[in-house]
Each structure stands twice: as structure tokens, then as C-alpha cells.
Write a protein that holds these residues in place. Sequence first.
Motif, short mmCIF file in Angstrom:
data_model
loop_
_atom_site.label_atom_id
_atom_site.label_comp_id
_atom_site.label_asym_id
_atom_site.label_seq_id
_atom_site.Cartn_x
_atom_site.Cartn_y
_atom_site.Cartn_z
N TYR A 165 11.46 -22.51 -74.89
CA TYR A 165 11.74 -23.95 -74.88
C TYR A 165 13.24 -24.20 -75.01
O TYR A 165 13.81 -25.04 -74.31
CB TYR A 165 10.99 -24.64 -76.03
N GLN A 212 16.37 -26.00 -72.45
CA GLN A 212 16.98 -27.25 -72.88
C GLN A 212 18.49 -27.09 -73.07
O GLN A 212 18.92 -26.20 -73.79
CB GLN A 212 16.36 -27.70 -74.21
N LEU A 243 19.49 -31.46 -76.53
CA LEU A 243 18.52 -31.25 -77.61
C LEU A 243 19.07 -31.78 -78.93
O LEU A 243 18.34 -32.45 -79.69
CB LEU A 243 18.20 -29.76 -77.73
#
Length: 635
Positions: free
Chosen positions: A160, A164, A169
Amino acid sequence: MMAGQPVEKSLNFIPSAKRLIGNLRPERTRVLVSLVLAVISVVTSVIAPLLIGRATDIIFAGVIGKNLPAGTTLDQVIEGLRADGQDGLAEVLQAQAVVPGMGIDFGALGALLLVVLALYVASSIFSWLQGYLLNDAVQQTVKRMRNEVELKLARLPLPYFDRQPRGELLSRVTNDIDNIQQTLQQTMSQLINSLLTLLGVLVMMIVISPILALVALITIPLSAILTKQIGKRSQRQFIAQWKHTGELNGQIEEAFSGHELVKVFGRHAEVEAEFEKTNQQLHDAAYRAQFISGTIMPSMMFIGNLNYVAIAVVGGLRIVSGALTLGDVQAFIQYTQRFTQPLTQVASMANLLQSGVASAERVFALLDADEQSPEPDPVGTAGPGRVEFEHVSFSYDPGRPLIEDLSLVAEPGQTVAIVGPTGAGKTTLVNLIMRFYELDSGRITLDGIDIATMPRRELRARIGMVLQDAWLFGGTIRDNIAYGNPGASEEEIRRAAEATYVDRFVHSLPDGYDTVIDEEASNISAGEKQLITIARAFIAAPSLLILDEATSSVDTRTELLVQQAMSALRSDRTSFVIAHRLSTIRDADLILVMDGGRIVEQGTHDELLAARGAYFELYNSQFTAAPADLEGAET
């Protein structure tokens, strides 16, 4: 307001707003009490204009009555006015409680105004208490949301974060949550008061005059249609604003992180041009979003003024006809202004609400991201450290296989070195042992136990890892070493520092082990940082050791010393060593040569040199090839 990149689809306002309000559920007691206080506050404030209208009637009746002959009755005065053809004035007086010859009743007027004052004071107190409780509920909700995001980040798989941008983020975690807090804090109390005021004022207007109330209500659908149309146009601009803000955050974070490289390669102009482009896009989107949404309030004020004119005209006609008193119309005009005010307030909050819900949607997208697989029950046993790969396949991208059908065994106490060209899958191999990524097929066992059946915390507690990129946190050198074993004594910290030659340079620092490392660890050299990370792994005393180019940042003399320390550290432990400097892994029990995600050769240093294969070529490229030969090979 700053936020990260939004979802590509249009903002799904209603479901996201419901979910955001649903986060207040644990604070429902405070919210309900504040709602009751808001009702009391609105009721007391809504009654006051009606009483002020009654006070106006007392003054009007006193002024008119004082100018009428004493001893006559109101009926006689009205009959006289009708006889003189003044029917309009007669209707007005008939609706008023006029006593001929009697002036203003200051006693009744004073008592009425004291009641009004008491109502306004009570309304203010209840409103303050309501705001206090609601603000506390909002702060608790945002605090809980921050905790949820922090816990969520710990449960997200490493892929993940690979997908990103860091700046985007961080923007979701910080700026978006701050924007949610601001939205809830500014709109919750005001929205509740506005809706309750709208309902209370509407009831009072109907009580005074249903006809005038109908005139006032005509503006509601017009206001709703106008707000909806403007909101649709501004919504697209807000989404673009958040997108460009996230891109700008990422560019700034990247430029500052690589500030030295930008300076070295003289790329200031390119960085500034890229920043200027994104900054202009953000400016244009933010300008359009604020301008379009900003037209809501003046539009609502214009509609409210039209409504005021209509009420004044119709109300004047109702006074002349005797259907209403002057105080009734005055009170109704006050109610009209208070009726349009909450509508205007709600409309003016539309852009803030859209902004807050947009931020909430992005935070919810983070909270809804797929988590790593659930943790199994603890195994609770520690073995000698035998690691086996059984037909392991893995890829970062399903369309591009990296490791296919790989099998190998590392016996307890062995040192396994992994070498090969860049991109061969060396670091990926040890990342799979750490369960940073899940396998596509096959399995990895530690002492006969499939690591997929072990809790990650338990697995990683048995592994010590030293990375090529040394990471230190802001704190003292002592704290950074003890990070590998928080319960370590001062003696254990010193022993680990001495074994890894940290002690050698610490004494040259002004504060020794109490020297505080700044956020970027710029007050010590890269090699010293690497030594501290090695000491951190040393003090953890793991059963399985992973060294990913652990000596890449130290000088040759220090490397020899660290190699001795690593030899002591690796004794009786299974070790995986990723190395580009082949001189550091000559004594390894097993050397794996990887290429294209597969093991193409394996054996000891002498065996692989004798085989004159891939390892032989790598070794010769480092120790025997002349620069001219390398240049010729490139051509």
C-alpha cells in the motif's frame, strides 16, 4: 485547507456525510444534551420577538390613546372615524388595545422588556453550554479518528505504501483530519442552531399570520434550487483543488528530501517550473472553487431582501385592513429576518461542508484500504533458526513475475550470502522472510513452521535486520541503540556499542551517549549512523540475522572491524547477507547467486570460483577487470 489527492469519481456527499456524523456515536450523550440545550436556547430566543411586538403595541396604543379625548370609549372613537370617512384608521385602531385619554403603560412595558431581557440572557447561557459540550464531542471524535488512522497505518501491508506518494499520504493523515476537525467545529453547532431556529421561527410566523408565512415560504424552494446548482459547480473545483494540493505536497516533500541532489545537478529551474505549474493549477482550481461557492451567500441575501420587501408590503396591507397589529407585523419582520438568516448561514456553510466531507471521504478511503491478513495465534516456540524456501513464487506486479519456483535451505548457524546484479531479487528474498509481502505460491518455513501461520510480531521478534539505508529517530545515541531491546541495561548498551565500534567515536562527541541525533541525523556521519544501526541489531540478540549491505556506508578500515563484529554476532545464528562487495562474504557457508529472481548458482566462495560461472564473472569484475576492459564491455 490542504488535503491529499481525492478519489477520481465525483464526491459522494450524502453517504460520506452520514458516515462522518456516525463517528459522533460514542459521544451521543454529549450530543443529545447539547441538542436539548440548543432547543431551549432557540425557544427562548424565538419567543422574544413576539414579546417585543407586544411592547410595540403598548407604545403605539399609549401614543394614540393620549391624543384621544378622555371619557370616550374606543367604539365611539372608531364610529366617529368611520363617519368622517377614515375607515382605514378605524380598522387600525380596532385591532389595537387603545384606551382614549390614557398614555403609555410604562409598568406593563417595563415588565415585558424585563422578560425579554431574561429570555435573551437565558438563550445566551444555554447556547454557550451547548457549544461547550458539542465542541468537546467534536474534539473527542477527531482524537479517536486520529487514533484509528494511526492504528490503520500499522495494519496496512507494505505494498500500500509502495503505491502511495509520501506527501499525499501524509496530507491525508494530517491536513485532511485537521480539515475535518475545522468543519465539524465550525458547522455542527451553527447547523443545529440554524435548523432549530428555522423550525421555531416558522412556527411563530404561522401563529402570527399564515398568509405572511406563505409569502415567506415561497423563497425556500428558490433558495434550495440555487444552492444546489451552485454547489454542483463548486464541487468539481474542490475536487480539483485537493488533487493539485496533494500533487504540490508530494513535489515539495520530494524537492526538500533531495535538496542536495537538486543543487548538485543544477536542476533548480526544472523544479521551480514544475512547482510553478502545479501551484498555478492549484491557484486556478482554488480560485474557481471559492468564487463559485462564495456566490451562494450574496445570492441568498438577495432573495432574503426580496422576501423582506414582499412581507413589508403585504404586512402593511394587513395592518390597514385591521387583520394584524403594528406589533404583529414588526414581530413578523423580525422573524422574517431570522428566517432568512439560518438559510443564509446554511448556504454559506455549503463550501465548508463540501470541503470537510471531501477530506472525510479521503480519510475513509485510507481506513477502508485492504489490510494485511489477520494475525494467527502465537506459536510460542523458538528453534535454532532453520529457514527453508519451498517452491516460492512472488511478483510485485501480477503481469511481471520476479521470483518463480525458488527453493533453498539455510541450516541453523549458517551464513547465507546473496549476490547478483541490481534487480535480481536479493532484497525481495529477505523481505519475504520478514513477511513484508505475501507469497503468490509456495511457502517459507522457520524451524519447520510456515511463517504465514506465525504472528508477524512474533516472527520479527526473532529476526534482526540491518538495512543499507540507516534509519535513526530523533533522540540520544543511547536511545537509538536500546531501540533493539528497550529493557537493556546500561552495561548491555555499552557492550553492544563496543562490539560494533560505536564506542570508539561516541567518546569524541561532546555529550557522549547522551548526544541527541537530530531529525535528519545530520550531526553524525553516514558511517557512524550505520554503526549505530548495527549496534541496535546486536543488542536485540536475534536468532535470525538479515544484513542488507550493512557495511556499505563505512570506510574500508571500519568495514574490517565491523566484519569482525558481525562474525561474532552471526555465531550460532542463521544469517542472510546481501552484499555487492564480494570481499565481505568470502567466509559465508553458502553463497547464492541470483539473477532474474532465480538462483543460478550456489556454493562456497572457492566452489563458485572454480565453477567459473556467474559468480566468477562478478568477482573478476570487482577485483581483476581494468577500467579499459569495463569500457570495452559496455560498448
